[in-house]
Design a protein around this motif. Structure first.
Motif, short mmCIF file in Angstrom:
data_model
loop_
_atom_site.label_atom_id
_atom_site.label_comp_id
_atom_site.label_asym_id
_atom_site.label_seq_id
_atom_site.Cartn_x
_atom_site.Cartn_y
_atom_site.Cartn_z
N ASP A 147 6.81 -46.96 41.16
CA ASP A 147 7.20 -46.06 42.25
C ASP A 147 8.52 -45.36 41.96
OD1 ASP A 147 4.92 -46.60 43.69
OD2 ASP A 147 5.87 -48.12 44.97
N ALA A 148 9.44 -46.08 41.33
CA ALA A 148 10.73 -45.48 41.00
C ALA A 148 10.57 -44.37 39.98
CB ALA A 148 11.68 -46.55 40.48
N ILE A 149 9.69 -44.55 39.00
CA ILE A 149 9.44 -43.51 38.00
C ILE A 149 8.81 -42.29 38.65
CG2 ILE A 149 8.07 -42.93 35.96
CD1 ILE A 149 8.48 -45.85 35.04
N ARG A 150 7.86 -42.51 39.54
CA ARG A 150 7.24 -41.40 40.28
C ARG A 150 8.29 -40.62 41.08
NH1 ARG A 150 1.74 -41.11 41.09
NH2 ARG A 150 0.45 -42.87 40.35
N GLN A 151 9.17 -41.34 41.75
CA GLN A 151 10.19 -40.70 42.57
C GLN A 151 11.13 -39.87 41.71
OE1 GLN A 151 10.49 -40.38 45.84
NE2 GLN A 151 12.35 -39.15 45.56
N ALA A 152 11.56 -40.43 40.58
CA ALA A 152 12.45 -39.69 39.69
C ALA A 152 11.76 -38.45 39.14
CB ALA A 152 12.91 -40.60 38.55
N ALA A 153 10.49 -38.57 38.81
CA ALA A 153 9.74 -37.41 38.31
C ALA A 153 9.66 -36.32 39.36
CB ALA A 153 8.34 -37.84 37.87
N THR A 154 9.45 -36.71 40.59
CA THR A 154 9.39 -35.73 41.68
C THR A 154 10.72 -34.99 41.82
OG1 THR A 154 7.75 -37.06 42.88
CG2 THR A 154 9.02 -35.45 44.16
N GLU A 155 11.82 -35.70 41.66
CA GLU A 155 13.13 -35.08 41.81
C GLU A 155 13.45 -34.12 40.66
OE1 GLU A 155 15.75 -38.38 42.17
OE2 GLU A 155 14.99 -38.99 44.14
N TYR A 156 13.03 -34.48 39.44
CA TYR A 156 13.32 -33.64 38.28
C TYR A 156 12.32 -32.49 38.09
CZ TYR A 156 16.77 -36.91 36.26
OH TYR A 156 17.87 -37.68 36.02
N GLU A 157 11.15 -32.62 38.68
CA GLU A 157 10.06 -31.70 38.37
C GLU A 157 10.41 -30.22 38.57
OE1 GLU A 157 5.40 -31.01 39.61
OE2 GLU A 157 6.24 -33.03 39.64
N PRO A 158 11.04 -29.82 39.68
CA PRO A 158 11.36 -28.40 39.83
C PRO A 158 12.22 -27.85 38.69
CG PRO A 158 11.59 -29.53 41.92
CD PRO A 158 11.41 -30.59 40.89
N ALA A 159 13.19 -28.62 38.25
CA ALA A 159 14.07 -28.17 37.16
C ALA A 159 13.30 -28.05 35.86
CB ALA A 159 15.23 -29.13 36.99
N VAL A 160 12.43 -29.00 35.57
CA VAL A 160 11.66 -28.95 34.33
C VAL A 160 10.69 -27.76 34.36
CG1 VAL A 160 9.96 -30.15 32.89
CG2 VAL A 160 11.87 -31.42 33.91
N ARG A 161 10.08 -27.52 35.51
CA ARG A 161 9.16 -26.39 35.61
C ARG A 161 9.90 -25.06 35.41
NH1 ARG A 161 4.03 -27.31 37.16
NH2 ARG A 161 3.50 -29.31 38.13
N ARG A 162 11.09 -24.95 35.95
CA ARG A 162 11.87 -23.71 35.74
C ARG A 162 12.22 -23.53 34.26
NH1 ARG A 162 14.52 -25.46 40.46
NH2 ARG A 162 16.25 -26.30 39.21
N MET A 163 12.62 -24.59 33.61
CA MET A 163 13.05 -24.49 32.22
C MET A 163 11.90 -24.19 31.28
SD MET A 163 15.98 -27.39 31.71
CE MET A 163 16.53 -26.57 30.22
N THR A 164 10.71 -24.67 31.62
CA THR A 164 9.56 -24.52 30.73
C THR A 164 8.59 -23.44 31.20
OG1 THR A 164 8.38 -26.28 31.93
CG2 THR A 164 9.71 -26.92 30.01
N ASP A 165 8.82 -22.90 32.38
CA ASP A 165 8.00 -21.83 32.94
C ASP A 165 6.53 -22.24 33.04
OD1 ASP A 165 7.50 -19.29 34.01
OD2 ASP A 165 7.00 -18.44 32.04
N THR A 166 6.30 -23.39 33.66
CA THR A 166 4.92 -23.86 33.83
C THR A 166 4.61 -24.09 35.31
OG1 THR A 166 3.29 -25.56 33.25
CG2 THR A 166 5.56 -26.29 33.51
#
Length: 387
Positions: free
Chosen positions: A144-163
């Motif tokens: 659950d902690a990994i899922r939560q961290a992924a949710t928090e980082y996801e917008p930044a990663v999507r912006r950087m990779t344009d996906t």
């Protein structure tokens, strides 16, 4: 059927054979899984002969690099032992050149400085002390902690990779006697993260690291490439295998992801710097043991470079990188990849954006990476004392 489609069919049939005999999978991510049942299993020699025939029909360089890797790995599985550099060039698509001892030592000093800033000393208890400083968490809470961290980082990663690719994440736990602690595979938009509880440790920092590495690195990246495969008829083989030339990209970017996404997270960056150094040391051992260096000398070098490594860890590293046909190639991708991407993180933002956008659209090979950054370092190093 095109040559590429025939290759994919042959690889899927070979994958069924390996799974049926309890061996490692050939396919780790299927970017465009076909409808219906998988093909009937086809043995190694028959696959080797079929792929050899198909080389005469291949015109696209990317497909040729992929089929070259498959043939080299099949040769290794059936007992042929190429010299390490030739084997790595054929599979990972880069030389097994290595890095000068002074360069490795400098990265060690960089890692040590990061640890000092966290109040962690350098010695036999470094990793234990680092885990305590990071804040251990219970293993049951890790998924659950990994899922939560992924949710928090996801917008930044999507912006950087344009996906904008969707993905469905499943997290499973297992306990197997293998080198890996975390493994991600999947098909299409379905992503599976396995946690090997025999090897895995969990801290608040590692949770952030694994969310970026496994979920948003491997998982979102693979789902993004899969989305492109669904939208257009791409020229390259739509299957990812760790013995193939895309692995430098996948492991390199996943390990270095915090440098791009969260460069101000002091504790997380310390983990990346330590990992960079450790991968370079592992590469030194990789070269040494394959060059015939006596075990005693390899062990002395490992203990001098990394005082917290146990006998079991050192022995496993040497065994994996010399005796196992898959790990003898695949393990090189970690050092080659993290070093290239750690250097990329120090360049200008326009170049970083260009590489990251491309990396979430295609399974780039070392040839592709160097074309995107001609002034960058040679993937796989320029040479070491063991060559």
């Amino acid at each position: 059927m095109s040559a590429r489609d025939a290759i994919e069919h042959a690889l899927r049939a070979w994958n069924q054979h390996e799974l049926g005999r309890g061996a490692s999978a050939v396919i780790d991510f299927d970017f465009l899984p076909p409808d219906g049942d998988p093909p009937m299993p086809v043995d190694r020699l028959t696959t080797f002969e079929r792929l050899s025939e198909l080389t005469t029909e291949v015109q696209d360089p990317a497909v040729l690099r992929r089929i070259t890797a498959d043939l080299a790995y099949l040769r290794a599985l059936m007992g042929e032992r190429q010299p390490l550099d030739a084997y790595i060039r054929a599979t990972q698509g880069c030389p097994a050149a290595g890095w000068p001892a002074e360069y490795v030592a400098a990265k060690g000093e960089q890692a040590r400085a990061c640890l000092d800033a966290l109040g962690v000393g350098w010695g036999p208890t470094t990793i234990t002390d680092l885990a305590q400083a990071e804040g251990p968490i219970d293993a049951d809470a890790a998924p659950d902690a990994i899922r939560q961290a992924a949710t928090e980082y996801e917008p930044a990663v999507r912006r950087m990779t344009d996906t904008s690719a969707p993905y469905e994440l499943a997290v499973e736990t297992t306990s197997v006697d293998a080198y890996w602690a975390y493994w991600l595979d999947g098909a299409g938009q379905r992503v599976r993260l396995r946690l090997n509880m025999r090897n895995a440790t969990f801290t608040k920092v590692q949770v952030r690291q694994f969310a970026l590495h496994e979920v948003l690195g491997h998982g979102l990246q693979s789902a993004s490439i899969a989305m492109r495969c669904q939208a257009e008829d791409v020229p390259w083989v739509r299957l990812s295998s760790v013995h193939g030339p895309q692995q430098v990209l996948l492991e390199g970017l996943a390990q270095a992801m915090p440098l791009f996404v969260s460069p101000d997270d002091e504790a997380l960056i310390a983990r990346v710097r330590v990992d960079h150094y450790l991968q370079l040391v592992r590469a030194e051992l990789h070269l040494a043991i394959n060059a015939g260096t006596p075990i005693e000398e390899c062990v002395r070098h490992a203990r001098q470079r990394v005082p917290w490594w146990t006998n079991d860890r050192i022995a496993g590293t040497l065994t994996d990188r010399s005796a196992d046909p898959l790990l003898r190639t695949y393990m090189w991708a970690y050092a080659a990849g993290i070093d290239w991407f750690a250097n990329l993180a120090e360049t200008d933002s326009a170049l970083i954006s260009r590489v990251l956008h491309a990396a979430y659209r295609s399974p780039l090979t070392p040839v592709d990476l160097e074309a995107l950054w001609p002034q960058g370092p040679t993937v796989g190093g320029l040479g070491s004392s063991h060559n």
